[in-house]
Design a protein around this motif. Sequence first.
Motif, PDB file in Angstrom:
ATOM      1  N   VAL A 175      15.674 -31.494  42.539  1.00 53.27           N
ATOM      2  CA  VAL A 175      17.080 -31.116  41.760  1.00 53.27           C
ATOM      3  C   VAL A 175      16.831 -30.897  40.222  1.00 53.27           C
ATOM      4  O   VAL A 175      17.313 -30.077  39.658  1.00 53.27           O
ATOM      5  CB  VAL A 175      18.172 -31.947  42.405  1.00 53.27           C
ATOM      6  CG1 VAL A 175      19.340 -31.833  41.510  1.00 53.27           C
ATOM      7  CG2 VAL A 175      18.312 -31.737  43.715  1.00 53.27           C
ATOM      8  N   GLU A 176      16.298 -32.072  39.973  1.00 50.86           N
ATOM      9  CA  GLU A 176      16.170 -32.240  38.248  1.00 50.86           C
ATOM     10  C   GLU A 176      15.107 -31.010  37.794  1.00 50.86           C
ATOM     11  O   GLU A 176      15.537 -30.460  36.701  1.00 50.86           O
ATOM     12  CB  GLU A 176      15.331 -33.361  37.686  1.00 50.86           C
ATOM     13  CG  GLU A 176      16.181 -34.814  38.074  1.00 50.86           C
ATOM     14  CD  GLU A 176      17.681 -34.515  37.610  1.00 50.86           C
ATOM     15  OE1 GLU A 176      17.705 -33.985  36.393  1.00 50.86           O
ATOM     16  OE2 GLU A 176      18.688 -34.873  38.329  1.00 50.86           O
ATOM     17  N   LEU A 177      14.286 -30.371  38.620  1.00 44.40           N
ATOM     18  CA  LEU A 177      13.254 -29.339  38.029  1.00 44.40           C
ATOM     19  C   LEU A 177      14.212 -28.400  38.201  1.00 44.40           C
ATOM     20  O   LEU A 177      14.194 -27.372  37.417  1.00 44.40           O
ATOM     21  CB  LEU A 177      12.228 -29.366  39.240  1.00 44.40           C
ATOM     22  CG  LEU A 177      11.151 -30.461  39.036  1.00 44.40           C
ATOM     23  CD1 LEU A 177       9.954 -30.348  40.209  1.00 44.40           C
ATOM     24  CD2 LEU A 177      10.384 -30.174  37.571  1.00 44.40           C
ATOM     25  N   ALA A 178      15.075 -27.946  39.132  1.00 46.04           N
ATOM     26  CA  ALA A 178      15.951 -26.507  39.397  1.00 46.04           C
ATOM     27  C   ALA A 178      16.913 -26.647  38.347  1.00 46.04           C
ATOM     28  O   ALA A 178      17.084 -25.670  37.772  1.00 46.04           O
ATOM     29  CB  ALA A 178      16.321 -26.626  40.616  1.00 46.04           C
ATOM     30  N   ARG A 179      17.610 -27.978  38.067  1.00 49.51           N
ATOM     31  CA  ARG A 179      18.395 -27.747  36.875  1.00 49.51           C
ATOM     32  C   ARG A 179      17.821 -27.605  35.455  1.00 49.51           C
ATOM     33  O   ARG A 179      18.272 -26.601  34.820  1.00 49.51           O
ATOM     34  CB  ARG A 179      19.220 -29.190  36.928  1.00 49.51           C
ATOM     35  CG  ARG A 179      20.028 -29.423  37.730  1.00 49.51           C
ATOM     36  CD  ARG A 179      21.045 -30.459  37.339  1.00 49.51           C
ATOM     37  NE  ARG A 179      22.259 -30.668  38.395  1.00 49.51           N
ATOM     38  CZ  ARG A 179      22.480 -31.904  39.213  1.00 49.51           C
ATOM     39  NH1 ARG A 179      21.672 -32.801  38.817  1.00 49.51           N
ATOM     40  NH2 ARG A 179      23.451 -31.935  39.705  1.00 49.51           N
ATOM     41  N   ALA A 180      16.650 -27.990  35.323  1.00 53.08           N
ATOM     42  CA  ALA A 180      15.972 -27.663  34.293  1.00 53.08           C
ATOM     43  C   ALA A 180      15.622 -26.211  34.134  1.00 53.08           C
ATOM     44  O   ALA A 180      15.618 -25.600  32.815  1.00 53.08           O
ATOM     45  CB  ALA A 180      14.740 -28.600  34.157  1.00 53.08           C
ATOM     46  N   MET A 181      15.099 -25.737  35.098  1.00 49.53           N
ATOM     47  CA  MET A 181      14.841 -24.208  35.133  1.00 49.53           C
ATOM     48  C   MET A 181      16.201 -23.135  34.682  1.00 49.53           C
ATOM     49  O   MET A 181      15.877 -22.327  33.917  1.00 49.53           O
ATOM     50  CB  MET A 181      14.266 -23.916  36.431  1.00 49.53           C
ATOM     51  CG  MET A 181      12.834 -24.555  36.755  1.00 49.53           C
ATOM     52  SD  MET A 181      12.417 -24.363  38.679  1.00 49.53           S
ATOM     53  CE  MET A 181      10.673 -24.862  38.311  1.00 49.53           C
ATOM     54  N   VAL A 182      17.003 -23.742  35.515  1.00 49.89           N
ATOM     55  CA  VAL A 182      18.450 -22.994  35.122  1.00 49.89           C
ATOM     56  C   VAL A 182      18.894 -23.047  33.681  1.00 49.89           C
ATOM     57  O   VAL A 182      19.159 -22.196  33.119  1.00 49.89           O
ATOM     58  CB  VAL A 182      19.556 -23.475  36.316  1.00 49.89           C
ATOM     59  CG1 VAL A 182      20.834 -22.719  35.710  1.00 49.89           C
ATOM     60  CG2 VAL A 182      19.340 -23.046  37.387  1.00 49.89           C
ATOM     61  N   GLU A 183      18.712 -24.278  33.529  1.00 51.59           N
ATOM     62  CA  GLU A 183      18.912 -24.629  31.911  1.00 51.59           C
ATOM     63  C   GLU A 183      18.199 -23.615  30.848  1.00 51.59           C
ATOM     64  O   GLU A 183      18.449 -23.395  29.837  1.00 51.59           O
ATOM     65  CB  GLU A 183      18.592 -26.212  31.415  1.00 51.59           C
ATOM     66  CG  GLU A 183      18.444 -26.545  30.169  1.00 51.59           C
ATOM     67  CD  GLU A 183      19.679 -27.189  29.721  1.00 51.59           C
ATOM     68  OE1 GLU A 183      20.495 -27.546  30.534  1.00 51.59           O
ATOM     69  OE2 GLU A 183      19.686 -27.295  28.466  1.00 51.59           O
ATOM     70  N   GLU A 202      22.794 -26.979  46.458  1.00 50.53           N
ATOM     71  CA  GLU A 202      24.128 -27.685  46.126  1.00 50.53           C
ATOM     72  C   GLU A 202      24.325 -27.702  44.623  1.00 50.53           C
ATOM     73  O   GLU A 202      25.407 -27.812  44.159  1.00 50.53           O
ATOM     74  CB  GLU A 202      24.328 -28.808  46.656  1.00 50.53           C
ATOM     75  CG  GLU A 202      24.557 -28.780  48.534  1.00 50.53           C
ATOM     76  CD  GLU A 202      24.498 -30.002  49.302  1.00 50.53           C
ATOM     77  OE1 GLU A 202      24.225 -31.263  48.677  1.00 50.53           O
ATOM     78  OE2 GLU A 202      24.525 -30.135  50.533  1.00 50.53           O
ATOM     79  N   ALA A 203      22.933 -27.981  44.182  1.00 47.07           N
ATOM     80  CA  ALA A 203      23.092 -28.370  42.645  1.00 47.07           C
ATOM     81  C   ALA A 203      23.234 -27.501  41.549  1.00 47.07           C
ATOM     82  O   ALA A 203      23.730 -27.409  40.558  1.00 47.07           O
ATOM     83  CB  ALA A 203      21.886 -29.262  42.289  1.00 47.07           C
ATOM     84  N   VAL A 204      22.599 -26.100  42.164  1.00 44.25           N
ATOM     85  CA  VAL A 204      22.653 -24.935  41.099  1.00 44.25           C
ATOM     86  C   VAL A 204      23.788 -23.895  41.480  1.00 44.25           C
ATOM     87  O   VAL A 204      23.907 -23.953  42.721  1.00 44.25           O
ATOM     88  CB  VAL A 204      21.195 -24.390  40.929  1.00 44.25           C
ATOM     89  CG1 VAL A 204      20.405 -25.614  40.367  1.00 44.25           C
ATOM     90  CG2 VAL A 204      20.756 -23.697  42.215  1.00 44.25           C
ATOM     91  N   SER A 205      24.142 -23.020  40.855  1.00 46.17           N
ATOM     92  CA  SER A 205      24.813 -21.715  41.175  1.00 46.17           C
ATOM     93  C   SER A 205      24.218 -20.576  41.450  1.00 46.17           C
ATOM     94  O   SER A 205      24.829 -19.572  41.899  1.00 46.17           O
ATOM     95  CB  SER A 205      26.289 -21.706  40.511  1.00 46.17           C
ATOM     96  OG  SER A 205      25.898 -21.484  39.114  1.00 46.17           O
ATOM     97  N   VAL A 206      22.944 -20.382  40.869  1.00 48.33           N
ATOM     98  CA  VAL A 206      22.177 -19.183  41.083  1.00 48.33           C
ATOM     99  C   VAL A 206      21.741 -19.160  42.620  1.00 48.33           C
ATOM    100  O   VAL A 206      21.613 -20.013  43.273  1.00 48.33           O
ATOM    101  CB  VAL A 206      21.049 -19.083  39.822  1.00 48.33           C
ATOM    102  CG1 VAL A 206      21.677 -19.226  38.817  1.00 48.33           C
ATOM    103  CG2 VAL A 206      19.860 -20.329  40.423  1.00 48.33           C
ATOM    104  N   PRO A 207      21.336 -17.714  43.107  1.00 50.74           N
ATOM    105  CA  PRO A 207      20.562 -17.848  44.162  1.00 50.74           C
ATOM    106  C   PRO A 207      19.354 -18.363  44.511  1.00 50.74           C
ATOM    107  O   PRO A 207      18.674 -18.689  43.458  1.00 50.74           O
ATOM    108  CB  PRO A 207      20.409 -16.438  44.508  1.00 50.74           C
ATOM    109  CG  PRO A 207      21.105 -15.618  43.295  1.00 50.74           C
ATOM    110  CD  PRO A 207      21.223 -16.665  42.099  1.00 50.74           C
TER     111      PRO A 207
END
Length: 278
Positions: free
Chosen positions: A70-78, A105-110
């Motif tokens: 989840v932290e990795l995915a958030r960092a990627m979206v950031e 659940e944590a990001v809004s991108v596909p």
Amino acid sequence: MNSKTELAPAVASILEAARERPGGDAPVDVDARSLPDALARAEADGRVPIIAEVKPTSPTADGTRSDDPVELARAMVEGGAAAISVLTEPTHFGGSSESLTRVREAVSVPVLRKDFLVREDQLDVVEADLALLIARFVGDQKSNDSRASQNTSRSDADLEELVVAARERGFQALVEVHDQEELEDALAAGANIIGVNNRDLAKLEVDLETFESVAPHVPDDVTLIAESGVSSPDDVRRMREAGADALLVGSAIMDHGAGDSDVTENTRRLVTATEEDE
Ligand SMILES: O=P(O)(O)OC[C@@H](O)[C@@H](O)c1c[nH]c2ccccc12
């Protein structure tokens, strides 16, 4: 199997494990976030559309990253990623279905489910916006597979069946190909999102010319993704010039060798590789 060449031993073992993995109990019903819309949003803001991949490890990686997905995915979206890919293959890539659910659940991108799916019921293990279907791994295996003929309820589906089954559940299907013959199979199966994998699954070697040689044969209305081996802004520009609507990047963003490498910065570096920078 479509191709005449043998798979690398690591890939053969991944595929064998994948065929043994159970499916879900009942069909899922996905309310998918549109990938083409997400790519268009990135383009509209001047970001190169990057699908960043949460890949803890792989048979070709230098190490393993155990950071929270989840932290990795958030960092990627950031860092500007237009979409996220999550490996759910457990034995060779360190992935899991739980990781995918938590990331979605944590990001809004596909979010793309990256796995080696060979049967329809395997689509029902976890919800995602897109499901990867690898042309080389599905297809005419029924005829040459004794296990399949012994137990038809567990036999492999063909590509078109899987594309249809994915869409019936609400997934967008991303069909992965490696050459023109597989591209023809993908188009015949009705694929409208196609990824060209620069990594040869027979030798595990990467060659960006693969995308360049297949892309000219892809119809314009197909969403075309360059997969694997993109490691620098120059590689991004090269794939965009060859016609990539988006790029799928794992290793260069995860940077497995350097455990604490900054995933946001690694993503941003590729997202900002526009033609004007040259
Ligand atoms: O780490 P790379 O070279 O950026 O590649 C990402 C992605 O294309 C790669 O992980 C991949 C492409 N197709 C696959 C199929 C299964 C597992 C993984 C993959």
